[in-house]
Motif scaffolding. Structure first.
Motif, PDB file in Angstrom:
ATOM      1  N   GLY A  71      82.736 -67.930  18.653  1.00  0.00           N
ATOM      2  CA  GLY A  71      81.556 -68.009  19.848  1.00  0.00           C
ATOM      3  C   GLY A  71      82.016 -67.456  20.878  1.00  0.00           C
ATOM      4  O   GLY A  71      82.710 -67.032  20.980  1.00  0.00           O
ATOM      5  N   ALA A  72      81.466 -67.357  22.233  1.00  0.00           N
ATOM      6  CA  ALA A  72      82.191 -66.809  23.664  1.00  0.00           C
ATOM      7  C   ALA A  72      83.472 -67.489  23.791  1.00  0.00           C
ATOM      8  O   ALA A  72      83.433 -66.910  25.013  1.00  0.00           O
ATOM      9  CB  ALA A  72      80.769 -67.413  24.373  1.00  0.00           C
ATOM     10  N   PRO A  73      82.981 -68.990  24.122  1.00  0.00           N
ATOM     11  CA  PRO A  73      84.135 -69.723  24.661  1.00  0.00           C
ATOM     12  C   PRO A  73      85.707 -69.198  23.724  1.00  0.00           C
ATOM     13  O   PRO A  73      86.531 -69.039  24.896  1.00  0.00           O
ATOM     14  CB  PRO A  73      83.813 -71.051  24.677  1.00  0.00           C
ATOM     15  CG  PRO A  73      82.528 -71.367  23.913  1.00  0.00           C
ATOM     16  CD  PRO A  73      82.202 -69.627  23.898  1.00  0.00           C
ATOM     17  N   VAL A  74      85.526 -68.945  22.754  1.00  0.00           N
ATOM     18  CA  VAL A  74      86.798 -68.014  22.005  1.00  0.00           C
ATOM     19  C   VAL A  74      87.057 -67.208  22.314  1.00  0.00           C
ATOM     20  O   VAL A  74      87.919 -66.381  22.242  1.00  0.00           O
ATOM     21  CB  VAL A  74      86.503 -68.515  20.356  1.00  0.00           C
ATOM     22  CG1 VAL A  74      87.794 -67.760  19.845  1.00  0.00           C
ATOM     23  CG2 VAL A  74      86.024 -69.761  20.324  1.00  0.00           C
ATOM     24  N   ARG A  75      86.281 -65.950  22.508  1.00  0.00           N
ATOM     25  CA  ARG A  75      85.915 -64.348  22.883  1.00  0.00           C
ATOM     26  C   ARG A  75      86.974 -64.735  24.907  1.00  0.00           C
ATOM     27  O   ARG A  75      87.357 -63.720  25.302  1.00  0.00           O
ATOM     28  CB  ARG A  75      84.720 -63.475  22.845  1.00  0.00           C
ATOM     29  CG  ARG A  75      84.445 -63.566  21.754  1.00  0.00           C
ATOM     30  CD  ARG A  75      82.640 -62.902  21.698  1.00  0.00           C
ATOM     31  NE  ARG A  75      82.531 -62.049  20.704  1.00  0.00           N
ATOM     32  CZ  ARG A  75      81.797 -63.160  19.959  1.00  0.00           C
ATOM     33  NH1 ARG A  75      81.088 -63.659  20.845  1.00  0.00           N
ATOM     34  NH2 ARG A  75      80.980 -62.901  18.737  1.00  0.00           N
ATOM     35  N   GLU A  76      86.486 -65.551  25.914  1.00  0.00           N
ATOM     36  CA  GLU A  76      87.076 -65.409  26.709  1.00  0.00           C
ATOM     37  C   GLU A  76      88.327 -65.905  26.554  1.00  0.00           C
ATOM     38  O   GLU A  76      89.179 -65.312  27.256  1.00  0.00           O
ATOM     39  CB  GLU A  76      86.064 -66.675  27.656  1.00  0.00           C
ATOM     40  CG  GLU A  76      86.576 -66.666  28.571  1.00  0.00           C
ATOM     41  CD  GLU A  76      85.804 -65.997  29.495  1.00  0.00           C
ATOM     42  OE1 GLU A  76      86.293 -64.914  31.119  1.00  0.00           O
ATOM     43  OE2 GLU A  76      84.953 -64.804  29.730  1.00  0.00           O
ATOM     44  N   VAL A  77      88.461 -67.094  25.425  1.00  0.00           N
ATOM     45  CA  VAL A  77      89.916 -67.114  25.449  1.00  0.00           C
ATOM     46  C   VAL A  77      90.893 -65.818  25.044  1.00  0.00           C
ATOM     47  O   VAL A  77      92.138 -65.975  26.143  1.00  0.00           O
ATOM     48  CB  VAL A  77      90.409 -68.618  23.979  1.00  0.00           C
ATOM     49  CG1 VAL A  77      91.844 -68.588  24.222  1.00  0.00           C
ATOM     50  CG2 VAL A  77      89.977 -69.452  25.079  1.00  0.00           C
ATOM     51  N   GLN A  78      89.997 -65.443  24.317  1.00  0.00           N
ATOM     52  CA  GLN A  78      91.094 -64.513  23.228  1.00  0.00           C
ATOM     53  C   GLN A  78      91.374 -63.292  24.471  1.00  0.00           C
ATOM     54  O   GLN A  78      92.379 -62.484  24.956  1.00  0.00           O
ATOM     55  CB  GLN A  78      90.529 -63.530  22.603  1.00  0.00           C
ATOM     56  CG  GLN A  78      90.483 -64.776  20.842  1.00  0.00           C
ATOM     57  CD  GLN A  78      90.025 -64.541  19.860  1.00  0.00           C
ATOM     58  OE1 GLN A  78      88.366 -63.830  19.925  1.00  0.00           O
ATOM     59  NE2 GLN A  78      90.366 -65.115  18.922  1.00  0.00           N
ATOM     60  N   CYS A  79      89.894 -62.525  25.557  1.00  0.00           N
ATOM     61  CA  CYS A  79      90.352 -61.400  25.975  1.00  0.00           C
ATOM     62  C   CYS A  79      91.078 -62.490  27.762  1.00  0.00           C
ATOM     63  O   CYS A  79      91.733 -61.289  28.003  1.00  0.00           O
ATOM     64  CB  CYS A  79      89.467 -61.542  26.778  1.00  0.00           C
ATOM     65  SG  CYS A  79      88.970 -60.245  27.878  1.00  0.00           S
ATOM     66  N   LEU A  80      91.134 -62.881  28.518  1.00  0.00           N
ATOM     67  CA  LEU A  80      91.816 -64.028  28.470  1.00  0.00           C
ATOM     68  C   LEU A  80      93.582 -64.075  28.722  1.00  0.00           C
ATOM     69  O   LEU A  80      94.579 -63.740  29.025  1.00  0.00           O
ATOM     70  CB  LEU A  80      91.313 -65.459  29.974  1.00  0.00           C
ATOM     71  CG  LEU A  80      90.776 -65.456  30.148  1.00  0.00           C
ATOM     72  CD1 LEU A  80      89.499 -66.966  30.385  1.00  0.00           C
ATOM     73  CD2 LEU A  80      90.652 -64.398  31.686  1.00  0.00           C
ATOM     74  N   ILE A  81      94.080 -64.370  27.851  1.00  0.00           N
ATOM     75  CA  ILE A  81      95.279 -64.454  27.083  1.00  0.00           C
ATOM     76  C   ILE A  81      95.417 -62.851  26.985  1.00  0.00           C
ATOM     77  O   ILE A  81      97.126 -62.180  26.977  1.00  0.00           O
ATOM     78  CB  ILE A  81      95.016 -64.996  25.052  1.00  0.00           C
ATOM     79  CG1 ILE A  81      95.386 -66.606  25.487  1.00  0.00           C
ATOM     80  CG2 ILE A  81      96.293 -64.140  24.484  1.00  0.00           C
ATOM     81  CD1 ILE A  81      95.072 -66.854  24.333  1.00  0.00           C
ATOM     82  N   ASN A  82      94.553 -61.908  26.395  1.00  0.00           N
ATOM     83  CA  ASN A  82      95.102 -60.455  26.740  1.00  0.00           C
ATOM     84  C   ASN A  82      95.437 -59.629  27.945  1.00  0.00           C
ATOM     85  O   ASN A  82      96.003 -58.973  28.159  1.00  0.00           O
ATOM     86  CB  ASN A  82      94.025 -59.881  25.716  1.00  0.00           C
ATOM     87  CG  ASN A  82      94.005 -60.072  24.474  1.00  0.00           C
ATOM     88  OD1 ASN A  82      94.837 -60.353  23.691  1.00  0.00           O
ATOM     89  ND2 ASN A  82      92.547 -59.104  23.904  1.00  0.00           N
ATOM     90  N   HIS A  83      95.066 -60.521  28.873  1.00  0.00           N
ATOM     91  CA  HIS A  83      95.158 -59.895  30.013  1.00  0.00           C
ATOM     92  C   HIS A  83      96.742 -60.756  30.353  1.00  0.00           C
ATOM     93  O   HIS A  83      97.108 -59.669  30.911  1.00  0.00           O
ATOM     94  CB  HIS A  83      94.168 -60.098  30.874  1.00  0.00           C
ATOM     95  CG  HIS A  83      92.458 -60.146  31.055  1.00  0.00           C
ATOM     96  ND1 HIS A  83      92.747 -58.472  31.484  1.00  0.00           N
ATOM     97  CD2 HIS A  83      91.652 -60.160  30.630  1.00  0.00           C
ATOM     98  CE1 HIS A  83      90.976 -58.235  31.602  1.00  0.00           C
ATOM     99  NE2 HIS A  83      90.612 -59.097  30.812  1.00  0.00           N
ATOM    100  N   TRP A  84      96.735 -61.537  30.326  1.00  0.00           N
ATOM    101  CA  TRP A  84      97.895 -61.651  30.390  1.00  0.00           C
ATOM    102  C   TRP A  84      99.629 -61.353  29.911  1.00  0.00           C
ATOM    103  O   TRP A  84     100.793 -61.474  30.760  1.00  0.00           O
ATOM    104  CB  TRP A  84      98.269 -63.208  31.224  1.00  0.00           C
ATOM    105  CG  TRP A  84      98.830 -64.530  29.567  1.00  0.00           C
ATOM    106  CD1 TRP A  84      97.530 -64.563  29.254  1.00  0.00           C
ATOM    107  CD2 TRP A  84      99.879 -64.201  29.179  1.00  0.00           C
ATOM    108  NE1 TRP A  84      98.076 -65.820  28.196  1.00  0.00           N
ATOM    109  CE2 TRP A  84      99.262 -65.212  28.222  1.00  0.00           C
ATOM    110  CE3 TRP A  84     101.334 -63.917  29.376  1.00  0.00           C
ATOM    111  CZ2 TRP A  84     100.091 -65.600  27.189  1.00  0.00           C
ATOM    112  CZ3 TRP A  84     102.109 -64.651  28.676  1.00  0.00           C
ATOM    113  CH2 TRP A  84     102.007 -65.495  27.476  1.00  0.00           C
ATOM    114  N   SER A  85      99.110 -61.477  29.078  1.00  0.00           N
ATOM    115  CA  SER A  85     100.098 -60.419  27.919  1.00  0.00           C
ATOM    116  C   SER A  85     100.691 -59.365  27.523  1.00  0.00           C
ATOM    117  O   SER A  85     100.172 -58.445  27.649  1.00  0.00           O
ATOM    118  CB  SER A  85      99.456 -61.524  26.232  1.00  0.00           C
ATOM    119  OG  SER A  85      98.847 -60.217  25.592  1.00  0.00           O
TER     120      SER A  85
END
Length: 130
Positions: A71-85
């Motif tokens: 769901g949405a919380p998981v998408r947020e985690v994935q997106c934020l990780i993509n921003h820093w990695s």
């Protein structure tokens, strides 16, 4: 006529192989073209002021999120990780699987957090403090 048809098919197959061997390189080296409809449907990512918490827009809470959830919380985690990695980005598909868990573990280790693969309050805070 049958021979000509076979020659044409063989030529088309060879040309297709050449195109396919070049296409992945070209596809990764340029921005994808969007149709006018798709371009208007893409929302621009707002710039974040330094020190302001980062948000991707999928979720703004801090519910504990772990493997097996979606769901949405998981998408947020994935997106934020993509921003820093700087590595191979995660698919922002909303499914907390093995790859997302691995990235969370890596992130927690780099940030000196408890390494458990679970996105709790401290991991959320670290992800948002990009």
């Amino acid at each position: 006529m049958l021979v000509r048809h076979r020659v044409a098919l063989a030529s088309a197959a060879a040309l297709g192989a050449v195109v396919l061997s070049v296409t992945p390189v070209a596809a990764h080296s340029a921005e994808p073209a969007l149709s006018p409809v798709a371009a208007s449907a893409v929302a621009p990512v707002p710039l974040v002021e330094p020190g302001a918490p980062a948000f991707c827009g999928y979720y703004d809470g801090s519910t504990t999120t772990r493997r097996g959830q979606s769901g949405a919380p998981v998408r947020e985690v994935q997106c934020l990780i993509n921003h820093w990695s700087g590595g191979q980005p995660l698919a922002v598909d909303g499914i907390f699987g093995a790859r997302t868990e691995s990235w969370v573990v890596h992130f927690q280790d780099l940030k000196g957090l408890r390494v458990d693969g679970i996105v709790g309050p401290q991991t959320w805070a670290a992800l948002r403090a990009l």
